[in-house]
Scaffold this active site. Sequence first.
Site, PDB file in Angstrom:
ATOM      1  N   LYS A  36       0.894  -1.313  -0.019  1.00 35.18           N
ATOM      2  CA  LYS A  36       0.122  -0.009  -0.098  1.00 35.18           C
ATOM      3  C   LYS A  36       0.860   1.227  -0.118  1.00 35.18           C
ATOM      4  O   LYS A  36       0.762   2.292  -0.678  1.00 35.18           O
ATOM      5  CB  LYS A  36      -0.841  -0.034   1.300  1.00 35.18           C
ATOM      6  CG  LYS A  36      -1.991   0.956   1.301  1.00 35.18           C
ATOM      7  CD  LYS A  36      -3.067   1.044   2.345  1.00 35.18           C
ATOM      8  CE  LYS A  36      -2.523   1.084   3.626  1.00 35.18           C
ATOM      9  NZ  LYS A  36      -3.545   0.957   4.944  1.00 35.18           N
ATOM     10  N   TYR A 171      -7.632 -12.760  15.860  1.00 25.74           N
ATOM     11  CA  TYR A 171      -6.493 -12.796  14.741  1.00 25.74           C
ATOM     12  C   TYR A 171      -6.523 -14.151  14.163  1.00 25.74           C
ATOM     13  O   TYR A 171      -6.323 -14.496  13.115  1.00 25.74           O
ATOM     14  CB  TYR A 171      -5.100 -12.592  15.585  1.00 25.74           C
ATOM     15  CG  TYR A 171      -4.106 -12.619  14.362  1.00 25.74           C
ATOM     16  CD1 TYR A 171      -3.842 -11.700  13.572  1.00 25.74           C
ATOM     17  CD2 TYR A 171      -2.919 -13.662  14.735  1.00 25.74           C
ATOM     18  CE1 TYR A 171      -2.598 -11.831  12.761  1.00 25.74           C
ATOM     19  CE2 TYR A 171      -1.768 -13.571  13.999  1.00 25.74           C
ATOM     20  CZ  TYR A 171      -1.889 -12.831  12.872  1.00 25.74           C
ATOM     21  OH  TYR A 171      -0.819 -12.807  12.048  1.00 25.74           O
TER      22      TYR A 171
END
Length: 320
Positions: A36, A171
């Site tokens: 990103k 998670y």
Amino acid sequence: MSPQRVALVMGASRGIGRQIAIDLAQDGHAVMLAAKTTSDASKTSPFPPDPNSPQSTINTVEREIREAGGCAATVAVDVRDVAQIQHAVDETVRVFGKLDVLVYNSGAIWWSSVEKTPLKRFRLMQQVNPEGLYATVQMALPHFEKNGWRGRIVVVSPPIYSRFFRGKTAYAMAKNRLTGGTGKVGMSVLVKGLAMDFVRQNRTEMAITSVWPASTIESAATEHNRASDPSCRKDLRKAKVFSDAILAMIHAPPATVNGVLDTDEDFLREHCGVSDFSEYSVIPGSTPRRIMPAKFPTLEVAEQNDEGQRMDSTKVKAKI
């Protein structure tokens, strides 16, 4: 001249991803670096930047590879956006002509109890971890088909065992018939399921493999912890141990690694004959603590050969 092999590394800006990309390039791959964050690498000073800092981006990694004589390009991608994932895969093929290796290293992390994990953080992990992986794999498969179903997929996800859930349930949560939900373990379920598809469809030159650190790897996260506890560095290994394991998996026969959920240390020991891991210790002379169990449970059980009639929802939908 077309390179021998082309690799797309999702999450290649720093830490483990950077090391994987650099080692793939040194191994002769043309590497598409995807993440990103971007930057102007020509203005980065000092260069190269700390590989675990925000100054390390796909652009600085590209510059590192090119200055070392390797072949690399970059594409910005937010794996929460399916269109950007499609663009990253297509751009890899446009620039380099094909796709041979996919490494999915993108990941969002938040290790805490359920009560201390906000829903917003949970949703982020689901988008980046299993959903991002699923979309990337789906968009890469047609290009592997064009290669005659020859290629490798390596996923950074854990072996499946009970202790992995401790203190980081959100998670770890996996979307499967056993637990419901989505997360890191769901990525490992995808590895197992797609590997079975490859076998069932007789795609013997394809393999998908999962790899996870046996000991903690030096990264941006561990650098953050070091500020509060400098002694923790004695338990760290360099990212090189992880990338060495991935390179070994890529070069292993497909049948050896297809559907395997392994750790870097265990794979290097069992398949590459590595017995001395001291060169990977961040602190020379230290012996990093192993964070993974010594032995993992097998997921295979005794099953009848006759599965009955296999359901294919695509065919059912067509009839409807």
